[in-house]
Design a protein around this motif. Structure first.
Motif, PDB file in Angstrom:
ATOM      1  N   GLU A  44       0.718  -1.334   0.045  1.00  0.00           N
ATOM      2  CA  GLU A  44       0.014  -0.067  -0.012  1.00  0.00           C
ATOM      3  C   GLU A  44       0.797   1.311  -0.171  1.00  0.00           C
ATOM      4  O   GLU A  44       0.329   2.224   0.128  1.00  0.00           O
ATOM      5  N   GLY A  45       2.300   1.209  -0.024  1.00  0.00           N
ATOM      6  CA  GLY A  45       3.139   2.499  -0.315  1.00  0.00           C
ATOM      7  C   GLY A  45       3.720   2.900   0.846  1.00  0.00           C
ATOM      8  O   GLY A  45       4.456   3.780   0.801  1.00  0.00           O
ATOM      9  N   VAL A  46       3.840   1.954   2.020  1.00  0.00           N
ATOM     10  CA  VAL A  46       4.790   2.454   3.037  1.00  0.00           C
ATOM     11  C   VAL A  46       6.177   2.164   2.561  1.00  0.00           C
ATOM     12  O   VAL A  46       6.384   1.131   2.298  1.00  0.00           O
ATOM     13  N   LYS A  47       7.016   3.134   2.788  1.00  0.00           N
ATOM     14  CA  LYS A  47       8.303   3.253   2.400  1.00  0.00           C
ATOM     15  C   LYS A  47       9.224   2.726   3.587  1.00  0.00           C
ATOM     16  O   LYS A  47       9.044   3.331   4.767  1.00  0.00           O
ATOM     17  N   TYR A  48      10.048   1.730   3.391  1.00  0.00           N
ATOM     18  CA  TYR A  48      10.945   1.305   4.594  1.00  0.00           C
ATOM     19  C   TYR A  48      12.243   1.104   4.337  1.00  0.00           C
ATOM     20  O   TYR A  48      12.437   0.284   3.246  1.00  0.00           O
ATOM     21  N   GLY A  49      13.018   1.784   4.730  1.00  0.00           N
ATOM     22  CA  GLY A  49      14.530   1.917   4.300  1.00  0.00           C
ATOM     23  C   GLY A  49      15.461   1.142   5.167  1.00  0.00           C
ATOM     24  O   GLY A  49      16.615   0.742   4.586  1.00  0.00           O
ATOM     25  N   ALA A  50      15.222   0.577   6.273  1.00  0.00           N
ATOM     26  CA  ALA A  50      16.035  -0.346   7.193  1.00  0.00           C
ATOM     27  C   ALA A  50      15.952  -1.686   6.748  1.00  0.00           C
ATOM     28  O   ALA A  50      15.037  -2.159   5.776  1.00  0.00           O
ATOM     29  N   GLY A  51      16.746  -2.433   7.289  1.00  0.00           N
ATOM     30  CA  GLY A  51      16.595  -4.097   7.126  1.00  0.00           C
ATOM     31  C   GLY A  51      15.327  -4.600   7.846  1.00  0.00           C
ATOM     32  O   GLY A  51      14.998  -4.069   8.782  1.00  0.00           O
ATOM     33  N   ILE A  52      14.957  -5.600   6.959  1.00  0.00           N
ATOM     34  CA  ILE A  52      13.653  -6.216   7.639  1.00  0.00           C
ATOM     35  C   ILE A  52      13.768  -7.710   7.271  1.00  0.00           C
ATOM     36  O   ILE A  52      13.926  -8.085   6.192  1.00  0.00           O
ATOM     37  N   GLY A  53      13.392  -8.560   8.435  1.00  0.00           N
ATOM     38  CA  GLY A  53      13.112  -9.869   8.128  1.00  0.00           C
ATOM     39  C   GLY A  53      11.621 -10.314   8.454  1.00  0.00           C
ATOM     40  O   GLY A  53      11.569 -10.526   9.719  1.00  0.00           O
ATOM     41  N   PRO A  54      10.693 -10.472   7.540  1.00  0.00           N
ATOM     42  CA  PRO A  54       9.360 -11.048   8.044  1.00  0.00           C
ATOM     43  C   PRO A  54       9.207 -12.239   8.163  1.00  0.00           C
ATOM     44  O   PRO A  54       8.069 -12.789   8.286  1.00  0.00           O
ATOM     45  N   ARG A  55      10.329 -13.335   8.482  1.00  0.00           N
ATOM     46  CA  ARG A  55      10.297 -14.658   8.871  1.00  0.00           C
ATOM     47  C   ARG A  55       9.485 -15.659   7.846  1.00  0.00           C
ATOM     48  O   ARG A  55       8.519 -14.927   7.421  1.00  0.00           O
ATOM     49  N   VAL A  56      10.528 -16.213   7.447  1.00  0.00           N
ATOM     50  CA  VAL A  56      10.066 -17.404   6.376  1.00  0.00           C
ATOM     51  C   VAL A  56       9.593 -18.689   6.903  1.00  0.00           C
ATOM     52  O   VAL A  56       9.036 -19.284   6.048  1.00  0.00           O
ATOM     53  N   TYR A  57       9.694 -19.126   8.156  1.00  0.00           N
ATOM     54  CA  TYR A  57       8.921 -20.256   8.468  1.00  0.00           C
ATOM     55  C   TYR A  57       8.347 -20.401   9.842  1.00  0.00           C
ATOM     56  O   TYR A  57       9.013 -19.268  10.820  1.00  0.00           O
ATOM     57  N   ASP A  58       7.383 -20.886  10.599  1.00  0.00           N
ATOM     58  CA  ASP A  58       6.918 -20.862  11.686  1.00  0.00           C
ATOM     59  C   ASP A  58       7.258 -21.999  12.629  1.00  0.00           C
ATOM     60  O   ASP A  58       7.354 -22.932  12.486  1.00  0.00           O
ATOM     61  N   ILE A  59       8.228 -21.464  13.695  1.00  0.00           N
ATOM     62  CA  ILE A  59       9.015 -22.273  14.652  1.00  0.00           C
ATOM     63  C   ILE A  59       7.811 -22.877  15.535  1.00  0.00           C
ATOM     64  O   ILE A  59       8.226 -23.848  16.511  1.00  0.00           O
ATOM     65  N   HIS A  60       6.497 -22.520  15.626  1.00  0.00           N
ATOM     66  CA  HIS A  60       5.494 -22.917  16.639  1.00  0.00           C
ATOM     67  C   HIS A  60       5.199 -24.300  16.499  1.00  0.00           C
ATOM     68  O   HIS A  60       4.196 -25.094  17.102  1.00  0.00           O
ATOM     69  N   SER A  61       5.394 -24.683  15.288  1.00  0.00           N
ATOM     70  CA  SER A  61       5.032 -26.020  14.612  1.00  0.00           C
ATOM     71  C   SER A  61       6.171 -27.007  14.451  1.00  0.00           C
ATOM     72  O   SER A  61       7.351 -26.335  13.810  1.00  0.00           O
ATOM     73  N   PRO A  62       6.102 -28.186  14.572  1.00  0.00           N
ATOM     74  CA  PRO A  62       7.130 -29.203  14.253  1.00  0.00           C
ATOM     75  C   PRO A  62       7.534 -29.728  12.877  1.00  0.00           C
ATOM     76  O   PRO A  62       8.220 -29.928  12.394  1.00  0.00           O
ATOM     77  N   ARG A  63       6.238 -28.993  12.099  1.00  0.00           N
ATOM     78  CA  ARG A  63       6.559 -29.155  10.646  1.00  0.00           C
ATOM     79  C   ARG A  63       7.683 -28.512  10.020  1.00  0.00           C
ATOM     80  O   ARG A  63       7.958 -27.314  10.355  1.00  0.00           O
TER      81      ARG A  63
END
Length: 590
Positions: free
Chosen positions: A510-529
Motif C-alpha cells: 500500500e505504499g509505506v516506504k521502509y529503508g531499514a533492514g527487515i526480516g518478515p520471517r520465512v517459517y513458523d517455529i511454533h509447529s514441528p512441521r
C-alpha cells in the motif's frame, strides 16, 4: 447448573455480544472495512437463547453489566446505564477514575453499583483507607443497600495466593496482595462500609503502605536523576539509517538476503539440568561455566556448518527472556508460585518490579564475547528490550509506567554499550511485547507508542554507526502501527509474518516506504512441521515483490528454544538453501 447442586452459589459470566464481535478477527478474504457490529442481528438471538436457558436453570435472572480496564466515555456511560432489564452495573474504578464523576453526576435509581475498587490486574495491596473513602462517597449516590464492593475485573490476571510464597522477602511480601488476599480486602471493605471495620487489619494495611513509601530499597536517587535528565531529547542516533547500513556493510560484509536466527536454540533436558543444579548449588560455578561454554560451542558449530551468516550463541544460560534480566537488575523481586495464565494452558510467572531499576554489573557481555571468540562470523548480542520487560512483569503502581520503562531503558543502554566495547558488532534488542501494552482506547495509543518507542531508542542512541541494532517482535499484527515501528529507528527489524498470511506485507504493497533492514520471517517455529526449501523460497519471492532485496533478511519466526534439534537443523538447512537459491536467481537476472 451442576455446581449449584454442590451448594456453591456462582455467577455465570458471558462475554457480551458487542465485546465478542469487537474482539473477533476477520476471516481470510474478508475486506478489512467490514463492520463487525453489522453481525449483531445474527448474534443477539443466540444470546437471547442463552439467557433464557440460564433463567430457567436459575429460577430467575438478574443481569449485571460489567465493564473494566478503562474509563467509560460519557456517551457510552449514558447508553449503558439506560439499558432496560439490567439489575446492576459494574465499573473498574482503578483504571476508570473518571467514571466515578459520571456515577456521582448520574446513576439510575434503584440499580446496584458494583464498585471495582480493588485492583484485579496487579499484585499490590489495596489502600484500604482511600478505597473506603471512595466507597462512602458512592454510597451517598446509589444508596447503602445498592452498593457492592468488588474487584476492578476478574482475578485471572494476578497470582493465586501469597501464602505460598514462603521465601519472599518479608517486607516486600507485606506490600503485596494476590487473588486470595484481594478477596479478603473486598470482604474487609464491605464490612467496614457496613460499620464492622476491622481496625487491626486496616492498621496493618496502613503500616505496610507507609513502609513501601519510605523504604530505601524502593528509591534510588541516582536512577531518578538519570531518568529526569532524559527530558528534552528524543534520543535518536546521529545519522540516518541508510548511512548506518553502509557503514555496517563495510564492517560485516554480508551477502544479499543475509540469514540469521532470532536468538535461542533448543533447551535440552541436559541443559535444564545443568542450570537447575547450579541454582541449587549442586555443581560448582566452574563446572557450570564449562557446561554452558560447551553448549555455546555446539550451537556455533551447527550454525557455521549450515552456513548461516549472522550467528547467535543460543542463550543456554537463560531460563527465560525476561526473568533472566530481572534477576540481574536492581528493583526486582521473584515469586516461587506466582503463576498466571498467559493464553490457553500456558502459564507464566512474572517477576515483580518494586523499586527504581538499575544495572549493577554487565549481564550478557561475558557469554556474548565468549561466543564471538569461537567464530569469525558476526555474533549477535541478545537483549530483551525495556517495553517487553515492562509489559511482561508485575509493575510498581506508585509511579507512571513510562517512568519505570525509561529506567529499564537506561539499564539496557548500559548493557548495549558494554557489548559494543566487548567486540559485539550486532546487537538485538527484542521488543516482543511492544503491541501488548497498547491501551484499550485508540485515543490513548499515541501517548503509549511515543514513550514506548522513545524507550527503545534510549537503549541504543549512543552506539557507533557501524554497530548494527536489530529488534524482534512477536504476535505482531502491526499494520496499524507501522509508522511507530519505523520511528524506532532500528537498523534491522524482524516481525512475525509466517502465521499471518503475509498480512504485514500488505502495508508495503500500500505504499509505506521502509529503508531499514527487515526480516518478515520465512517459517513458523511454533509447529514441528519442517518447511521445504521451495516453500521458503516462495515466501522470500513474495517478500521481494514489495521489499528491496538489499534490505531483506531471511530468518525463522521466533526463537528455537521450544523445538528439538531434529526439527531445527533440517528447517535451518532448508532456510539457508532457499536464500542461496534466490541469491543465485537474482544474480542470473542481472
Amino acid at each position: 447448573m451442576a455446581i449449584n447442586k454442590l451448594g456453591v452459589e456462582t455467577v455465570p459470566v458471558l462475554v457480551g455480544p458487542v465485546s465478542y464481535l469487537l474482539l473477533s478477527k476477520l476471516a481470510k478474504g474478508v475486506d478489512k472495512s467490514f463492520d463487525l457490529l453489522s453481525l449483531l442481528p445474527k448474534v443477539i438471538p443466540i444470546y437471547n437463547a442463552a439467557y433464557a436457558g440460564l433463567e430457567s436453570t436459575l429460577s430467575g435472572l438478574n443481569v449485571l453489566v460489567e465493564t473494566y480496564f478503562a474509563d467509560v466515555p460519557a456517551e457510552a456511560y449514558k447508553t449503558l446505564t439506560s439499558l432496560k432489564g439490567v439489575t446492576a452495573f459494574g465499573f473498574d474504578l482503578i483504571r476508570g477514575t473518571k467514571t466515578i464523576d459520571l456515577i456521582k453526576s448520574s446513576f439510575p435509581k434503584g440499580k446496584y453499583l458494583f464498585a471495582g475498587v480493588v485492583d484485579g490486574r496487579n499484585i499490590w495491596a489495596n489502600d484500604l483507607a482511600a478505597s473506603l473513602i471512595t466507597l462512602q462517597s458512592l454510597e451517598g449516590v446509589v444508596g447503602k443497600d445498592k452498593l457492592v464492593v468488588s474487584t476492578s475485573c476478574s482475578l485471572l490476571h494476578t497470582a493465586v495466593d501469597l501464602v505460598n510464597e514462603t521465601k519472599l522477602d518479608a517486607e516486600i511480601k507485606s506490600w503485596l496482595a494476590f487473588a486470595a488476599q484481594k478477596v479478603v480486602e473486598v470482604d474487609a471493605l464491605a464490612k467496614a462500609l457496613a460499620g464492622q471495620k476491622n481496625e487491626s487489619f486496616f492498621s496493618a494495611n496502613a503500616a505496610a503502605l507507609s513502609s513501601r513509601r519510605s523504604s530505601p530499597r524502593v528509591t534510588n536517587e541516582s536512577v531518578q536523576k538519570a531518568a529526569a535528565a532524559l527530558k528534552g531529547s528524543d534520543h535518536r542516533r546521529a545519522t540516518e539509517v541508510s548511512t548506518r547500513l553502509d557503514a555496517q556493510q563495510k564492517k560485516l560484509n554480508l551477502p544479499i538476503l543475509p540469514t540469521t536466527t532470532i536468538g535461542s536454540f533448543p533447551q535440552t533436558v541436559e541443559l535444564r539440568r545443568v542450570r537447575r543444579e547450579y541454582k541449587a548449588k549442586k555443581i560448582s560455578e566452574e563446572d557450570y561455566v564449562k557446561a554452558i561454554k560447551e553448549e555455546i560451542k555446539k550451537v556455533v558449530d551447527i550454525q557455521e556448518d549450515l552456513d548461516i551468516d549472522v550467528l547467535v550463541h543460543g542463550e543456554p544460560e537463560r531460563n527465560d527472556m525476561v526473568e533472566y534480566f530481572g534477576e540481574q537488575l536492581s528493583g526486582f523481586a521473584f515469586t516461587a508460585n506466582g503463576w498466571v495464565q498467559s493464553y490457553g494452558s500456558r502459564c507464566v510467572k512474572p517477576p515483580i518490579i518494586y523499586g527504581d531499576v538499575s544495572r549493577p554489573k554487565p549481564m550478557t557481555v561475558f557469554w556474548s564475547s565468549t561466543a564471538q571468540s569461537m567464530t569469525k562470523r558476526p555474533m549477535k548480542g541478545m537483549l530483551t528490550g525495556p517495553v517487553t520487560i515492562l509489559n511482561w512483569f508485575f509493575v510498581r503502581n506508585d509511579q507512571p509506567r513510562h517512568e519505570t520503562c525509561y529506567q529499564i531503558a537506561l539499564a539496557i543502554k548500559d548493557e548495549v554499550e558494554d557489548l559494543e566495547k566487548g567486540g559485539i558488532g550486532v546487537i538485538q534488542i527484542d521488543e516482543a511485547a511492544l503491541r501488548e501494552g497498547l491501551p484499550l482506547r485508540k485515543a490513548e495509543h499515541s501517548f503509549y507508542l511515543d514513550w514506548a518507542v522513545h524507550s527503545f531508542r534510549i537503549t541504543n542512541c549512543g552506539v557507533q554507526d557501524s554497530t548494527q541494532i536489530h529488534t524482534h517482535m512477536c504476535y505482531s499484527n502491526f499494520n496499524d502501527n507501522i509508522h511507530s515501528i519505523i520511528d524506532m529507528d532500528a537498523d534491522v527489524i524482524t516481525i512475525e509474518n509466517s502465521r499471518s498470511d503475509e498480512k504485514l506485507l500488505s502495508v508495503f504493497r500500500e505504499g509505506v516506504k521502509y529503508g531499514a533492514g527487515i526480516g518478515p520471517r520465512v517459517y513458523d517455529i511454533h509447529s514441528p512441521r519442517i518447511a521445504s526449501t521451495d516453500e521458503i523460497a516462495d515466501r522470500i519471492n513474495k517478500m521481494l515483490a514489495v521489499l528491496e532485496q538489499n534490505i531483506l533478511w531471511v530468518n525463522p519466526d521466533c526463537g528455537l528454544k521450544t523445538r528439538k534439534y531434529t526439527e531445527v537443523k533440517p528447517a535451518l538447512k532448508n532456510m539457508v538453501h532457499a536464500a542461496k537459491l534466490i541469491r543465485s536467481q537474482l544474480a542470473s537476472a542481472k
